[in-house]
Design an enzyme around this catalytic site. Structure first.
Site, PDB file in Angstrom:
ATOM      1  N   ASP A  43      42.495  45.271  29.699  1.00  0.00           N
ATOM      2  CA  ASP A  43      43.353  44.490  28.796  1.00  0.00           C
ATOM      3  C   ASP A  43      42.560  43.339  28.167  1.00  0.00           C
ATOM      4  O   ASP A  43      43.068  42.615  27.308  1.00  0.00           O
ATOM      5  CB  ASP A  43      44.630  43.999  29.494  1.00  0.00           C
ATOM      6  CG  ASP A  43      44.349  43.119  30.691  1.00  0.00           C
ATOM      7  OD1 ASP A  43      43.176  42.934  31.049  1.00  0.00           O
ATOM      8  OD2 ASP A  43      45.331  42.600  31.278  1.00  0.00           O
ATOM      9  N   SER A  44      41.275  43.210  28.561  1.00  0.00           N
ATOM     10  CA  SER A  44      40.372  42.295  27.847  1.00  0.00           C
ATOM     11  C   SER A  44      40.296  42.680  26.372  1.00  0.00           C
ATOM     12  O   SER A  44      39.855  41.884  25.538  1.00  0.00           O
ATOM     13  CB  SER A  44      38.973  42.333  28.474  1.00  0.00           C
ATOM     14  OG  SER A  44      38.524  43.673  28.590  1.00  0.00           O
ATOM     15  N   ASP A  82      44.092  49.803  32.179  1.00  0.00           N
ATOM     16  CA  ASP A  82      44.766  48.602  32.691  1.00  0.00           C
ATOM     17  C   ASP A  82      46.252  48.611  32.340  1.00  0.00           C
ATOM     18  O   ASP A  82      46.620  48.919  31.197  1.00  0.00           O
ATOM     19  CB  ASP A  82      44.162  47.368  32.006  1.00  0.00           C
ATOM     20  CG  ASP A  82      43.414  46.471  32.956  1.00  0.00           C
ATOM     21  OD1 ASP A  82      43.578  46.607  34.185  1.00  0.00           O
ATOM     22  OD2 ASP A  82      42.645  45.624  32.455  1.00  0.00           O
ATOM     23  N   LYS A 112      44.963  50.696  36.446  1.00  0.00           N
ATOM     24  CA  LYS A 112      44.522  49.526  37.213  1.00  0.00           C
ATOM     25  C   LYS A 112      45.580  48.444  37.093  1.00  0.00           C
ATOM     26  O   LYS A 112      46.178  48.274  36.024  1.00  0.00           O
ATOM     27  CB  LYS A 112      43.174  49.017  36.682  1.00  0.00           C
ATOM     28  CG  LYS A 112      42.733  47.693  37.308  1.00  0.00           C
ATOM     29  CD  LYS A 112      41.266  47.398  37.062  1.00  0.00           C
ATOM     30  CE  LYS A 112      40.978  46.577  35.827  1.00  0.00           C
ATOM     31  NZ  LYS A 112      41.640  45.261  35.792  1.00  0.00           N
ATOM     32  N   GLU A 114      46.531  44.218  38.521  1.00  0.00           N
ATOM     33  CA  GLU A 114      46.046  43.019  39.203  1.00  0.00           C
ATOM     34  C   GLU A 114      47.025  42.609  40.296  1.00  0.00           C
ATOM     35  O   GLU A 114      48.236  42.805  40.153  1.00  0.00           O
ATOM     36  CB  GLU A 114      45.913  41.861  38.193  1.00  0.00           C
ATOM     37  CG  GLU A 114      44.868  42.122  37.128  1.00  0.00           C
ATOM     38  CD  GLU A 114      44.713  40.959  36.132  1.00  0.00           C
ATOM     39  OE1 GLU A 114      45.281  39.866  36.362  1.00  0.00           O
ATOM     40  OE2 GLU A 114      44.021  41.168  35.123  1.00  0.00           O
ATOM     41  N   GLU A 181      36.721  40.217  40.999  1.00  0.00           N
ATOM     42  CA  GLU A 181      36.235  39.416  39.865  1.00  0.00           C
ATOM     43  C   GLU A 181      36.018  37.950  40.247  1.00  0.00           C
ATOM     44  O   GLU A 181      36.873  37.337  40.897  1.00  0.00           O
ATOM     45  CB  GLU A 181      37.244  39.503  38.703  1.00  0.00           C
ATOM     46  CG  GLU A 181      36.808  38.648  37.515  1.00  0.00           C
ATOM     47  CD  GLU A 181      37.491  38.984  36.201  1.00  0.00           C
ATOM     48  OE1 GLU A 181      38.294  39.932  36.141  1.00  0.00           O
ATOM     49  OE2 GLU A 181      37.207  38.255  35.213  1.00  0.00           O
TER      50      GLU A 181
HETATM   51  O1  KIV Z   1      40.299  43.750  31.366  1.00  0.00           O
HETATM   52  C1  KIV Z   1      39.142  43.984  31.766  1.00  0.00           C
HETATM   53  O2  KIV Z   1      38.204  44.179  30.994  1.00  0.00           O
HETATM   54  C2  KIV Z   1      38.917  43.999  33.192  1.00  0.00           C
HETATM   55  C3  KIV Z   1      37.491  44.028  33.643  1.00  0.00           C
HETATM   56  C4  KIV Z   1      37.293  43.181  34.819  1.00  0.00           C
HETATM   57  C5  KIV Z   1      37.084  45.403  33.956  1.00  0.00           C
HETATM   58  O3  KIV Z   1      39.829  44.000  33.959  1.00  0.00           O
END
Ligand code: KIV
Length: 270
Positions: A43-44, A82, A112, A114, A181
């Protein structure tokens, strides 16, 4: 060519380091695919491609669009997408509904999310229903407002102990790997020793089972903010600027397009 599978990634614990990069588009995925084991469609993307100030504004539709593009552009790497902020935290059923949507519409291999202990029940709900989950602990960008910024985590004893219990809880709940991270090296080592699945570090030292970087950071294509743990492997931003400068010169001087770039009026006529 067969993609790297989730069980194969799980088996990499303690072995040769896993190589992961972020990808958001088909052409970038296709260039990087031969060299990586895992793509994280992070989600970056909100900050890197959309110019957002944080990842909080990223939507499920954005992740689906970018996830599907990365799946189309790659053949070999395991694609993990994500789950964006607000798409899984409310309840187990919300998480399942949205994760299933992401998997159906992108064709990705895993999702993924968090979170630590508070997400363990949700992770167990998803993994026992066919959705492979990669975890993410330590610095969690979706919690930037609660954490008060992007500083490294786990320098103090209490914070470090909490992050280790978070990692243990999500490993017990069934994640097949977890991103660690922004934590100090001794903590990264302790987490890696504490869990039976591969840890993938970003700003977490070489003592993890694998590494991930945001591709645009390591290629010099994102200059808004570069964390100190990033190594620039190329300066493509400079190469792009130089190419654009040359193009603008040639257009203004009418050197481009040349004869070879124009359609020949006689070609194809009988
Ligand atoms: O959003 C992202 O790019 C991440 C990286 C840490 C892989 O979660």
């Amino acid at each position: 060519m067969r993609r790297m599978t989730v069980p194969q990634i799980r088996q990499c614990k303690g072995g040769k380091p896993l190589v992961a990069l972020t990808a958001y588009s088909a052409p970038m995925a296709s260039i990087l695919d031969p060299y990586v084991d895992i793509f994280i469609v992070g989600d970056s993307v909100g900050m890197v491609l959309y110019g957002m100030e944080s990842t909080l504004g990223v939507s499920l539709e954005m992740m689906i669009g970018h996830g599907a593009a990365v799946v189309r552009g790659s053949q070999k790497a395991c694609v993990t997408v994500d789950m964006p902020f607000g798409s899984y935290q409310e309840s187990k059923s919300q998480a399942f509904r949205n994760a299933a949507k992401v998997m159906k519409r992108t064709g990705c291999d895993a999702i993924k999310l968090e979170g630590g202990e508070e997400m363990a029940e949700t992770i167990s709900f998803l993994t026992t229903r066919g959705i492979p989950v990669m975890g993410h602990v330590g610095l969690m960008p979706q919690s930037v407002n609660s954490l008060g910024g992007y500083r490294a985590r786990g320098r103090g004893k209490a914070e470090a102990t909490k992050i280790i219990s978070d990692a243990r809880a999500i490993a017990d709940a069934g994640v097949f790997s977890l991103v660690v991270e922004g934590v100090v090296e001794p903590l990264a080592k302790e987490i890696t020793n504490a869990v039976a699945v591969p840890t993938i570090g970003i700003g977490a030292s070489a003592l993890c089972d694998g590494q991930v970087l945001v591709t645009e950071d390591m290629l010099g294509l994102f200059n808004e903010f570069t964390p100190s743990f990033v190594k620039r492997f190329a300066d493509l931003g400079l190469a792009v600027a130089e190419a654009a400068e040359e193009y603008s010169k040639e257009v203004r001087q009418r050197h481009f397009p040349g004869a070879v770039h124009c359609f020949n009026p006689k070609a194809g006529k009988k």
